[in-house]
Design an enzyme around this catalytic site. Structure first.
Site, PDB file in Angstrom:
ATOM      1  N   HIS A 181       0.963  -1.492   0.064  1.00  0.00           N
ATOM      2  CA  HIS A 181      -0.133  -0.252  -0.322  1.00  0.00           C
ATOM      3  C   HIS A 181       0.670   1.094  -0.157  1.00  0.00           C
ATOM      4  CE1 HIS A 181      -4.001  -1.547   1.152  1.00  0.00           C
ATOM      5  NE2 HIS A 181      -3.724  -2.753   0.646  1.00  0.00           N
ATOM      6  N   ASN A 241      -7.487   1.755   3.393  1.00  0.00           N
ATOM      7  CA  ASN A 241      -6.648   1.534   4.677  1.00  0.00           C
ATOM      8  C   ASN A 241      -6.566   1.584   6.268  1.00  0.00           C
ATOM      9  OD1 ASN A 241      -4.325   1.385   2.795  1.00  0.00           O
ATOM     10  ND2 ASN A 241      -4.157   3.890   3.134  1.00  0.00           N
ATOM     11  N   ASP A 256      -5.807 -16.544   3.124  1.00  0.00           N
ATOM     12  CA  ASP A 256      -5.451 -18.851   2.682  1.00  0.00           C
ATOM     13  C   ASP A 256      -6.182 -19.963   3.722  1.00  0.00           C
ATOM     14  OD1 ASP A 256      -4.684 -21.366   2.553  1.00  0.00           O
ATOM     15  OD2 ASP A 256      -2.645 -20.458   2.144  1.00  0.00           O
TER      16      ASP A 256
END
Ligand code: HEM
Ligand SMILES: *[C@@H]1O[C@H](CO)[C@@H](O)[C@H](O)[C@H]1NC(C)=O
Ligand SMILES: *[C@@H]1O[C@H](CO)[C@@H](O)[C@H](O)[C@H]1NC(C)=O
Ligand SMILES: *[C@@H]1O[C@H](CO)[C@@H](O)[C@H](O)[C@H]1NC(C)=O
Length: 322
Positions: free
Chosen positions: A70, A98, A242
């Site tokens: 970012h 953010n 994940d």
């Protein structure tokens, strides 16, 4: 006399110009040994602090990787993302991607304060964040890569660029490809970099719509997520990006996509009958290929528009300009 003076001065001025250009150019290069004499302990200081933070909380490795991403996608890797808002300064921390989401600032502050003690005024926040992201990936079992150093820190930030340049999780494949293309990345590099989602967590608010309204999601996976992400409320409840191995940097993210277990809409877009399916299959069966491609793409991300030479500054405190 006048003629001979001007004949003399013309070549001196031009050689002076050449000299200044050459010096300017050599200062403007990042280099592996940038801190070799000015701060020889820089790499061990960062690695030790990252390893300690990740051993306290594995997710911190993911947070530091994302913080660097970012930073780099918003006017280059210049530590703009680290600047706090003040009464007369608006930084990037409250941008949509953010706000209530980025983390890891205290780890960077801690590294910076150690380096300000050992090498005051020397190591940029932008370099610290770049190295910390690499060391985070390594700490969680991922690949390593070499980093050229010498980035300097911005004196500005851009809330609007943070809102427009960081890709959103609702994007379709074509929009993901173009968001990365805007930063000079090929579609193939976008897929490799998306493998960063092999670690870390996301909030219910960014994947709720996928659970309740999308068809290309594994039914049992969706059912298990709904328990912790109701159709209303629980916005900040976390689930791993994940689902298989959230704290290991491996290729399980890509195997999850093959069984429709991408957490974000944007994740599943990479394996949805389109042009990137073959690459997801390749990474699913060969983690070495994923690691090589990810590392090479990270080197490219690390080198997005650095401030060098006399541009920017070396902040004393990463949260504010000097
Ligand atoms: C392809 C476009 C991308 C989109 C749309 C995207 C979007 C997101 C979103 C929505 C989250 C969850 C934020 C939250 O709920 O607070 C997230 C987390 C994360 N992203 Fe991405 N991302 C993208 C690419 C990347 C890349 C290129 C990397 C790094 C190479 C990365 C690394 C991460 C990591 C590590 C996390 C977990 C952070 C943590 O647990 O603190 N992402 N991303
Ligand atoms: C912003 O405010 C601080 C005090 O809070 C002051 O020191 C600083 O000079 C101000 N900066 C600008 C650019 O006005
Ligand atoms: C950021 O999040 C806070 C809640 O922590 C909220 O009050 C604020 O409105 C948000 N800012 C923006 C710009 O969305
Ligand atoms: C959904 O997940 C289950 C359990 O992991 C798996 O057996 C199945 O093949 C998946 N479905 C699809 C459509 O991939």
């Amino acid at each position: 006399m006048a003629a001979s003076r001007s004949l003399f001065s013309i070549p001196s001025i031009s050689s002076l110009v050449t000299f200044v250009l050459l010096v300017g150019m050599s200062c403007a290069q990042l280099s592996a040994n940038f801190y070799a004499s000015s701060c020889p302990n820089v790499l061990t200081t960062i690695k030790t602090a990252v390893n300690s933070a990740v051993s306290k909380e594995a997710r911190m490795g993911a947070s530091l990787l994302r913080l660097h991403f970012h930073d780099c996608f918003v006017n280059g890797c210049d530590a703009s993302v680290l600047l706090d808002d003040t009464a007369n300064f608006t930084g990037e921390k409250t941008a949509g991607p953010n706000n209530n989401s980025l983390r890891g600032f205290e780890v960077i502050d801690n590294i910076k304060s150690q380096l300000e003690t050992s090498c005051p005024g020397v190591v940029s926040c932008a370099d610290i964040l770049t190295v910390a992201a690499r060391d985070s990936v390594v700490a969680l079992g991922g690949p390593s890569w070499n980093i050229a150093l010498g980035r300097r820190d911005s004196t500005t930030a851009s809330l609007s660029a943070a809102n427009s340049n960081i890709p959103a999780p609702g994007l379709n494949l074509n929009a993901l490809i173009s968001a990365f293309s805007n930063k000079g990345f090929a579609a193939k590099e976008m897929v490799a970099l998306s493998g960063g989602h092999t670690i870390g967590q996301a909030r219910c608010t960014v994947f709720r719509n996928r659970l309740y309204n999308e068809a290309n999601i594994n039914a049992s996976f969706a059912a298990s997520l709904k328990a912790n992400c109701p159709s209303s409320g629980g916005d900040n409840n976390l689930s791993p990006l994940d689902t298989t191995t959230p704290n290991s940097f491996d290729n399980a993210y890509f195997r999850n996509l093959q069984t429709q277990k991408g957490l974000l809409h944007s994740d599943q877009q990479l394996f949805n009958g389109g042009s990137t399916d073959a690459q997801v299959n390749a990474y699913s069966s060969n983690s070495a290929t994923f690691f090589t491609d990810f590392a090479n793409a990270m080197v490219k991300m690390d080198n997005l528009s650095p401030l060098t030479g006399t541009n920017g500054q070396i902040r004393t405190n990463c949260r504010r300009t000097n």
